[in-house]
Design a protein around this motif. Structure first.
Motif, PDB file in Angstrom:
ATOM      1  N   PRO A  48      27.955  55.196  66.907  1.00 41.00           N
ATOM      2  CA  PRO A  48      27.920  55.954  68.152  1.00 41.00           C
ATOM      3  C   PRO A  48      28.979  55.490  69.170  1.00 41.00           C
ATOM      4  N   SER A  49      29.553  56.445  69.860  1.00 37.26           N
ATOM      5  CA  SER A  49      30.635  56.158  70.805  1.00 37.26           C
ATOM      6  C   SER A  49      30.044  55.699  72.138  1.00 37.26           C
ATOM      7  N   LEU A  50      29.627  54.426  72.134  1.00 36.31           N
ATOM      8  CA  LEU A  50      28.942  53.827  73.261  1.00 36.31           C
ATOM      9  C   LEU A  50      29.588  52.502  73.650  1.00 36.31           C
ATOM     10  N   THR A  51      29.344  52.070  74.874  1.00 36.82           N
ATOM     11  CA  THR A  51      29.925  50.835  75.399  1.00 36.82           C
ATOM     12  C   THR A  51      29.461  49.600  74.628  1.00 36.82           C
ATOM     13  N   ASN A  52      28.153  49.427  74.496  1.00 36.11           N
ATOM     14  CA  ASN A  52      27.654  48.221  73.827  1.00 36.11           C
ATOM     15  C   ASN A  52      28.131  48.137  72.387  1.00 36.11           C
ATOM     16  N   VAL A  53      28.030  49.246  71.674  1.00 30.12           N
ATOM     17  CA  VAL A  53      28.404  49.270  70.260  1.00 30.12           C
ATOM     18  C   VAL A  53      29.873  48.927  70.082  1.00 30.12           C
ATOM     19  N   ASN A  54      30.737  49.532  70.875  1.00 25.15           N
ATOM     20  CA  ASN A  54      32.171  49.363  70.655  1.00 25.15           C
ATOM     21  C   ASN A  54      32.701  48.041  71.172  1.00 25.15           C
ATOM     22  N   ASN A  55      32.191  47.552  72.292  1.00 25.31           N
ATOM     23  CA  ASN A  55      32.625  46.224  72.734  1.00 25.31           C
ATOM     24  C   ASN A  55      32.161  45.148  71.760  1.00 25.31           C
ATOM     25  N   ALA A  56      30.940  45.283  71.245  1.00 25.20           N
ATOM     26  CA  ALA A  56      30.465  44.328  70.241  1.00 25.20           C
ATOM     27  C   ALA A  56      31.328  44.386  68.993  1.00 25.20           C
ATOM     28  N   SER A  57      31.744  45.590  68.612  1.00 25.65           N
ATOM     29  CA  SER A  57      32.568  45.747  67.412  1.00 25.65           C
ATOM     30  C   SER A  57      33.937  45.112  67.592  1.00 25.65           C
ATOM     31  N   VAL A  58      34.563  45.349  68.747  1.00 25.63           N
ATOM     32  CA  VAL A  58      35.881  44.763  68.999  1.00 25.63           C
ATOM     33  C   VAL A  58      35.781  43.245  69.105  1.00 25.63           C
ATOM     34  N   LEU A  59      34.791  42.750  69.824  1.00 21.70           N
ATOM     35  CA  LEU A  59      34.686  41.307  70.044  1.00 21.70           C
ATOM     36  C   LEU A  59      34.345  40.528  68.778  1.00 21.70           C
ATOM     37  N   THR A  60      33.707  41.180  67.821  1.00 26.37           N
ATOM     38  CA  THR A  60      33.381  40.507  66.561  1.00 26.37           C
ATOM     39  C   THR A  60      34.290  40.943  65.425  1.00 26.37           C
ATOM     40  N   GLY A  61      35.110  41.975  65.643  1.00 28.03           N
ATOM     41  CA  GLY A  61      35.968  42.485  64.575  1.00 28.03           C
ATOM     42  C   GLY A  61      35.167  42.991  63.388  1.00 28.03           C
ATOM     43  N   SER A  62      34.019  43.626  63.665  1.00 23.11           N
ATOM     44  CA  SER A  62      33.142  44.063  62.582  1.00 23.11           C
ATOM     45  C   SER A  62      32.421  45.348  62.962  1.00 23.11           C
ATOM     46  N   PHE A  63      31.784  45.967  61.977  1.00 23.95           N
ATOM     47  CA  PHE A  63      31.010  47.184  62.189  1.00 23.95           C
ATOM     48  C   PHE A  63      29.573  46.842  62.587  1.00 23.95           C
ATOM     49  N   PRO A  64      28.842  47.815  63.138  1.00 22.92           N
ATOM     50  CA  PRO A  64      27.450  47.559  63.515  1.00 22.92           C
ATOM     51  C   PRO A  64      26.564  47.073  62.371  1.00 22.92           C
ATOM     52  N   GLU A  65      26.880  47.454  61.137  1.00 22.06           N
ATOM     53  CA  GLU A  65      26.076  46.974  60.008  1.00 22.06           C
ATOM     54  C   GLU A  65      26.124  45.449  59.901  1.00 22.06           C
ATOM     55  N   GLU A  66      27.161  44.847  60.485  1.00 22.96           N
ATOM     56  CA  GLU A  66      27.300  43.388  60.463  1.00 22.96           C
ATOM     57  C   GLU A  66      26.857  42.744  61.774  1.00 22.96           C
ATOM     58  N   HIS A  67      27.289  43.301  62.913  1.00 23.38           N
ATOM     59  CA  HIS A  67      26.970  42.634  64.188  1.00 23.38           C
ATOM     60  C   HIS A  67      25.622  43.060  64.764  1.00 23.38           C
ATOM     61  N   GLY A  68      25.056  44.178  64.313  1.00 21.07           N
ATOM     62  CA  GLY A  68      23.688  44.521  64.660  1.00 21.07           C
ATOM     63  C   GLY A  68      23.474  45.346  65.903  1.00 21.07           C
ATOM     64  N   ILE A  69      24.519  45.633  66.687  1.00 21.71           N
ATOM     65  CA  ILE A  69      24.360  46.421  67.916  1.00 21.71           C
ATOM     66  C   ILE A  69      24.530  47.896  67.569  1.00 21.71           C
ATOM     67  N   THR A  70      23.456  48.664  67.672  1.00 22.92           N
ATOM     68  CA  THR A  70      23.467  50.053  67.222  1.00 22.92           C
ATOM     69  C   THR A  70      23.298  51.057  68.357  1.00 22.92           C
ATOM     70  N   GLY A  71      23.191  50.581  69.578  1.00 19.25           N
ATOM     71  CA  GLY A  71      23.041  51.465  70.722  1.00 19.25           C
ATOM     72  C   GLY A  71      22.969  50.649  71.993  1.00 19.25           C
ATOM     73  N   ASN A  72      22.755  51.336  73.114  1.00 19.04           N
ATOM     74  CA  ASN A  72      22.516  50.639  74.374  1.00 19.04           C
ATOM     75  C   ASN A  72      21.061  50.220  74.499  1.00 19.04           C
ATOM     76  N   TYR A  73      20.209  50.813  73.653  1.00 15.04           N
ATOM     77  CA  TYR A  73      18.761  50.663  73.803  1.00 15.04           C
ATOM     78  C   TYR A  73      18.137  50.492  72.423  1.00 15.04           C
ATOM     79  N   TYR A  74      17.137  49.625  72.331  1.00 17.12           N
ATOM     80  CA  TYR A  74      16.476  49.370  71.051  1.00 17.12           C
ATOM     81  C   TYR A  74      14.998  49.716  71.159  1.00 17.12           C
ATOM     82  N   TYR A  75      14.517  50.527  70.224  1.00 15.26           N
ATOM     83  CA  TYR A  75      13.106  50.897  70.173  1.00 15.26           C
ATOM     84  C   TYR A  75      12.459  50.195  68.995  1.00 15.26           C
ATOM     85  N   ASP A  76      11.390  49.471  69.268  1.00 13.42           N
ATOM     86  CA  ASP A  76      10.677  48.734  68.238  1.00 13.42           C
ATOM     87  C   ASP A  76       9.496  49.576  67.775  1.00 13.42           C
ATOM     88  N   ARG A  77       9.606  50.132  66.580  1.00 10.61           N
ATOM     89  CA  ARG A  77       8.557  51.031  66.098  1.00 10.61           C
ATOM     90  C   ARG A  77       7.238  50.293  65.875  1.00 10.61           C
TER      91      ARG A  77
END
Length: 408
Positions: A87-116
């Motif tokens: 997703p084209s979001l701030t948290n996701v993309n800054n985390a991706s750039v700062l870690t040089g990795s995709f969300p599948e690796e760094h774990g940030i998938t949105g601005n908000y997390y819902y615990d089912r």
């Protein structure tokens, strides 16, 4: 290289204005100098600025008078239409750039997390969610001095490993004395504060790497053609020019976390499924604390179902909904967009260019906002300046850090 426009006060005047700032910053701002010995392969004079300009799609650059940035583009390696992470979001993309990795690796998938499991949600803003080392942690292992500067306080969880970290929205007393008091997050001034802070860390604080993340309030509020947007970007460009004049050998690696689109139609997915007797939770993944920016209306949505046996029925219902352009079951979404599967919904929706998802007073409504989150805001500029690189190796925003050369 083209001469950079100089709209700045001289470096001497800036240093005089901030004399004694390191002492004013207090013990919470300084790392022990003994831990900051540089490796021989990193020359003391080498300075690097990573800049993630929030919401800065190529359309904003094209419409604005930014002579410093455009001179850098003319001299550097530039990709006008690079690709950010969806997703084209701030948290996701800054985390991706700062870690040089995709969300599948760094774990940030949105601005908000819902615990089912608990049925509760929280903002994805703490270090526990970040699963990969940051640029700062790599630098610290090499003895390279770093700083993280963000306009939005919500990104401070990404500063892990940095020797300095500050948010323009809530600076400590030392940084407020050095750079100025906290600024209104719903104003252009907060980004100007962040650029001044980045300049301070490159200069007075003698950091070798500075990561700068601005905020996109102005892009949410004004289109590229608006004079207020253009004035904002002209001023950012002037600050960039000052840093370049301070450090003629400065390396700059610049991108955006996402672009911005005009949105005219909103859908409340939670109401849609409820009206059809399907219990669950719809989470617009843009959801964060900065509601004035976007009203928590964004171009993508996770749907968490109370009963997984409802997946097929919900998938058929939502896939036929006007305004939904793409729909994925959880596993397919994780594989397609390289997301961390356990932190996304049972269903992932992407809207048409003009569509946003969020909580409304009715199932659908007409709106007039500028927002992001969908595929249409993943186009971002990518610039490498001050170092010879193979431009063909830069297609994704995360290539800025994945391809970064630590050797001199």
């Amino acid at each position: 290289m083209s001469r950079l426009a100089d709209h700045a006060v001289g470096r001497r005047e800036f240093l005089a204005a901030s004399a004694g700032s390191l002492l004013a910053a207090g013990s919470g701002c300084l790392a022990p100098l003994a831990a900051l010995q540089r490796p021989e392969r990193w020359p003391q004079e080498r300075k690097v600025l990573f800049a993630c300009l929030d919401g800065f799609g190529p359309d904003y650059l094209a419409a604005s008078d930014m002579p410093n940035l455009k001179a850098m583009i003319g001299s550097g390696a530039y990709v006008e239409e690079g690709t950010g992470i969806l997703p084209s979001l701030t948290n996701v993309n800054n985390a991706s750039v700062l870690t040089g990795s995709f969300p599948e690796e760094h774990g940030i998938t949105g601005n908000y997390y819902y615990d089912r499991r608990t049925g509760e949600g929280t903002f994805m803003e703490s270090e526990e969610y970040l699963l990969r080392p940051t640029l700062f942690e790599r630098a610290r292992s090499l003895g390279v001095r770093t700083a993280f500067v963000t306009s939005k306080a919500k990104l401070m969880f990404l500063a892990r490993g940095a020797d300095f970290a500050v948010a323009a929205e809530s600076p400590d007393s030392g940084m407020a004395a050095t750079i100025g008091p906290a600024q209104d997050v719903y104003s252009p001034d907060i980004n100007y504060w962040s650029l001044r802070a980045a300049r301070h860390f490159l200069g007075e604080a003698d950091c070798q790497i500075v990561y700068l993340a601005t905020t996109d309030y102005m892009m949410h509020t004004y289109p590229p053609s608006d004079e207020r947007s253009q004035q904002h970007l002209r001023t950012l460009d002037e600050h960039l020019g000052r840093m370049l004049n301070d450090h003629p050998g400065l390396e700059v690696y610049l991108t955006a976390d996402h672009g911005m689109s005009a949105k005219t139609h909103a859908i409340d997915i939670g109401r849609v499924i409820a009206e059809h007797g399907i219990p669950g939770e719809a989470v617009p993944i843009i959801r964060d604390r900065y509601v004035v920016h976007h009203g928590n209306l964004g171009g993508a949505c996770y749907v968490y179902l109370a009963d997984e046996s409802d997946v097929e029925r919900a998938f058929e219902l939502l896939g036929g909904l006007r305004g939904v352009e793409e729909i994925y079951r959880r596993q397919a979404a994780a594989e397609t967009f390289r997301l961390y599967e356990s932190r996304i919904g049972d269903i992932f929706l992407l809207g048409e260019r003009h569509v946003v998802f969020g909580d409304l007073d009715r199932t659908e409504d007409e709106v007039a906002i500028r927002s992001h989150g969908s595929r249409y805001e993943t186009t971002v500029p990518i610039l490498c300046y001050g170092r010879n690189v193979d431009v063909g190796s830069y297609r994704l925003s995360i290539d800025l850090t994945r391809n970064f050369t630590w050797e001199a």
